[in-house]
Scaffold this active site. Sequence first.
Site, PDB file in Angstrom:
ATOM      1  N   PHE A 130       0.856  -1.147   0.138  1.00 37.19           N
ATOM      2  CA  PHE A 130       0.052  -0.017   0.192  1.00 37.19           C
ATOM      3  C   PHE A 130       0.876   1.259  -0.093  1.00 37.19           C
ATOM      4  O   PHE A 130       1.970   1.294   0.529  1.00 37.19           O
ATOM      5  CB  PHE A 130      -1.115   0.061   1.200  1.00 37.19           C
ATOM      6  CG  PHE A 130      -1.964   1.358   1.017  1.00 37.19           C
ATOM      7  CD1 PHE A 130      -2.928   1.204   0.036  1.00 37.19           C
ATOM      8  CD2 PHE A 130      -1.590   2.300   1.891  1.00 37.19           C
ATOM      9  CE1 PHE A 130      -3.577   2.376  -0.389  1.00 37.19           C
ATOM     10  CE2 PHE A 130      -2.457   3.465   1.723  1.00 37.19           C
ATOM     11  CZ  PHE A 130      -3.419   3.563   0.657  1.00 37.19           C
ATOM     12  N   THR A 131       0.551   2.360  -0.699  1.00 37.92           N
ATOM     13  CA  THR A 131       1.396   3.322  -1.108  1.00 37.92           C
ATOM     14  C   THR A 131       1.883   4.125   0.221  1.00 37.92           C
ATOM     15  O   THR A 131       3.281   3.756   0.298  1.00 37.92           O
ATOM     16  CB  THR A 131       0.645   4.415  -1.632  1.00 37.92           C
ATOM     17  OG1 THR A 131      -0.608   4.864  -1.041  1.00 37.92           O
ATOM     18  CG2 THR A 131       0.201   3.992  -3.125  1.00 37.92           C
ATOM     19  N   ASP A 221      -2.613  -4.633   9.246  1.00 33.77           N
ATOM     20  CA  ASP A 221      -3.134  -3.197   8.726  1.00 33.77           C
ATOM     21  C   ASP A 221      -4.570  -3.402   8.674  1.00 33.77           C
ATOM     22  O   ASP A 221      -5.055  -4.044   7.880  1.00 33.77           O
ATOM     23  CB  ASP A 221      -2.627  -2.751   7.303  1.00 33.77           C
ATOM     24  CG  ASP A 221      -3.308  -1.554   6.665  1.00 33.77           C
ATOM     25  OD1 ASP A 221      -4.408  -1.109   7.485  1.00 33.77           O
ATOM     26  OD2 ASP A 221      -2.519  -1.076   5.799  1.00 33.77           O
ATOM     27  N   LYS A 264     -11.621   4.754   7.566  1.00 32.38           N
ATOM     28  CA  LYS A 264     -12.451   3.836   6.749  1.00 32.38           C
ATOM     29  C   LYS A 264     -13.423   2.941   7.559  1.00 32.38           C
ATOM     30  O   LYS A 264     -14.442   3.552   7.986  1.00 32.38           O
ATOM     31  CB  LYS A 264     -11.521   2.881   5.912  1.00 32.38           C
ATOM     32  CG  LYS A 264     -10.566   3.364   4.937  1.00 32.38           C
ATOM     33  CD  LYS A 264      -9.368   4.320   5.262  1.00 32.38           C
ATOM     34  CE  LYS A 264      -8.231   4.433   4.092  1.00 32.38           C
ATOM     35  NZ  LYS A 264      -7.350   5.415   4.640  1.00 32.38           N
ATOM     36  N   PHE A 454       0.957  10.174  -7.190  1.00 29.82           N
ATOM     37  CA  PHE A 454      -0.557  10.063  -7.549  1.00 29.82           C
ATOM     38  C   PHE A 454      -1.351  11.209  -7.026  1.00 29.82           C
ATOM     39  O   PHE A 454      -2.387  11.494  -7.677  1.00 29.82           O
ATOM     40  CB  PHE A 454      -1.019   8.527  -7.150  1.00 29.82           C
ATOM     41  CG  PHE A 454      -1.327   8.498  -5.631  1.00 29.82           C
ATOM     42  CD1 PHE A 454      -0.378   7.663  -4.915  1.00 29.82           C
ATOM     43  CD2 PHE A 454      -2.541   8.604  -4.923  1.00 29.82           C
ATOM     44  CE1 PHE A 454      -0.379   7.424  -3.665  1.00 29.82           C
ATOM     45  CE2 PHE A 454      -2.647   8.318  -3.649  1.00 29.82           C
ATOM     46  CZ  PHE A 454      -1.512   7.645  -2.824  1.00 29.82           C
TER      47      PHE A 454
HETATM   48  N1  PM9 Z   1      -6.047   4.668   2.059  1.00 36.22           N
HETATM   49  C1  PM9 Z   1      -7.357   5.235   0.213  1.00 36.22           C
HETATM   50  O1  PM9 Z   1      -8.050   5.900  -0.299  1.00 36.22           O
HETATM   51  C2  PM9 Z   1      -6.266   7.190   1.511  1.00 36.22           C
HETATM   52  C3  PM9 Z   1      -4.787   7.468   0.985  1.00 36.22           C
HETATM   53  S1  PM9 Z   1      -4.546   6.812  -0.513  1.00 36.22           S
HETATM   54  C4  PM9 Z   1      -5.973   7.832  -1.698  1.00 36.22           C
HETATM   55  O2  PM9 Z   1      -7.571   4.075   0.064  1.00 36.22           O
HETATM   56  C5  PM9 Z   1      -4.522   1.129   3.845  1.00 36.22           C
HETATM   57  C6  PM9 Z   1      -4.910  -0.342   3.483  1.00 36.22           C
HETATM   58  C7  PM9 Z   1      -5.140   2.345   3.517  1.00 36.22           C
HETATM   59  C8  PM9 Z   1      -4.657   3.625   3.799  1.00 36.22           C
HETATM   60  C9  PM9 Z   1      -5.132   4.690   3.094  1.00 36.22           C
HETATM   61  C10 PM9 Z   1      -3.648   3.715   4.733  1.00 36.22           C
HETATM   62  C11 PM9 Z   1      -3.242   4.923   5.444  1.00 36.22           C
HETATM   63  C12 PM9 Z   1      -3.069   2.622   5.124  1.00 36.22           C
HETATM   64  N2  PM9 Z   1      -3.512   1.330   4.858  1.00 36.22           N
HETATM   65  O3  PM9 Z   1      -5.107   7.692   4.872  1.00 36.22           O
HETATM   66  O4  PM9 Z   1      -3.441   7.735   6.565  1.00 36.22           O
HETATM   67  O5  PM9 Z   1      -6.139   2.127   2.437  1.00 36.22           O
HETATM   68  O6  PM9 Z   1      -5.441   7.441   7.265  1.00 36.22           O
HETATM   69  O7  PM9 Z   1      -4.339   5.577   6.039  1.00 36.22           O
HETATM   70  C13 PM9 Z   1      -6.519   5.649   1.459  1.00 36.22           C
HETATM   71  P1  PM9 Z   1      -4.247   7.340   6.097  1.00 36.22           P
END
Ligand code: PM9
Length: 462
Positions: A130-131, A221, A264, A454
């Site tokens: 994950f990014t 995660d 989320k 991105f």
């Molecule tokens: N995920 C998503 O949109 C927000 C940032 S990228 C557009 O999917 C995982 C599995 C995620 C994630 C964020 C994070 C980071 C960690 N693990 O955005 O810092 O999907 O609260 O979490 C996004 P934070």
Amino acid sequence: MKAKVAKKRSWAEPYKIKMVELLKMTTKEQRKKAIVEAGYNTFLLKSEDVYIDLLTDSGTNAMSDQQWAGLMLGDEAYAGSKNFYHLDDAVKKYYGYKYMIPTHQGRGAENILSKILIKQGDVIPGNMYFTTTRLHQELAGGNFVDVIIDEAHDSTNLHPFKGNIDLKKVEALIKKHGSKKIPYICVATTVNMAGGQPISMENLKALRKLTKAHGIKIILDMTRVAENAYFIKEREKGYENKSIAAIVKETCSYTDGATMSAKKDALVNIGGFLAINDKDVYEEASNMVVVYEGLHTYGGLAGRDMEAMAIGIGESVSDEHMNARIGQVLYLGEKLKEAGIPIVEPIGGHGIFIDAKRFLPHLKQDQFPAQVLAAEIFIDSGVRTMERGIVSAGRNSKGENYYPELELVRLTIPRRVYTQAHMDVIAESIENVYENRNKIKGLKMVYEPKYLRFFQAKFRKL
Ligand code: PM9
């Protein structure tokens, strides 16, 4: 005599609407102008120009009346706020971890954890990158290695648990580097970049056995752990009569700690935490959080944010909530499938992922098919989606582009926000773009930031 078949009954959202936010409608001309100004990057659009926002399910949840009431109970003391203790209790009750440190969001927890556990040259296996997670691992001196099963990289493969870890790949890594070089394995529930695909309990249990034998930690995660539990309940033998809450707790029990983006699953607009069972790691983390986030009893959050999170965690593990949540995603996915749109299957937990390689086979991957497809969908209807392909994947330490197998456009569904009618409008727009797909030309990247490109990269039409 024919056996009487029970008539299938419809489901509906387990809530009613108390307040609405009006949406702005725009013309196609206005949208074309907006996307050019945004450099064909949907992250650079103004949200007021968006009709239906499927950019992300992160922080875009609708909170319940209980959560809004909870905001009024915010104890905004600098230290020892009662909301911190409520959140700590919720993490113990629903997830079972011993220690918890709040952070402003998921990446705050990733930063602290990576700095504590990773040494220069370490190897961090995970079920697909994950990014933000990979970036923090790399900034701490580690090297991420993908150990997800091969099926996850194929958008047409119908494996029910495409988030599973290939244990042979883990064993090979242990053999090659030795367990001392592997501080932990990062296990995501569900796997975002694979299309919201779950990991099975059986796989997690087997991983626990293997890592225990080698003294390697498992860090979850747990960003979408309740959505993962839904799929275990639906698809894994022995779990059909267990509650989502029980499955979530069991999932956590096979791990040593977790990073959480509460934006989320936990149904809030901001917040996260680091959870850990090891007292020494906790003590180091509770000191380090003071440097990067704030005191260990607020970690960058207001008391009211922690209260909303504590209540949201309880709501997120309700079976009724999860049936409606994933039910809505499935509804949209089935509609797109019926229209022949190529999507990642099985349909995942937090959104529909369009396969841009199959949607736009005339474009090469370095013409950014998913990036341009997201822009075209926005122009068609004002529906905002996002790229999850070559742009998101970024570059390796030598500066070379990663070329991920999956080149996807993500239609991420915010929780409790849109109705079934919105899903119909979205499907019609995608169908319209699909009918005109042959006219779509690729993009050239004209600005590339160093980190997580991105979010801020800019493009122009070829
Ligand atoms: N995920 C998503 O949109 C927000 C940032 S990228 C557009 O999917 C995982 C599995 C995620 C994630 C964020 C994070 C980071 C960690 N693990 O955005 O810092 O999907 O609260 O979490 C996004 P934070």
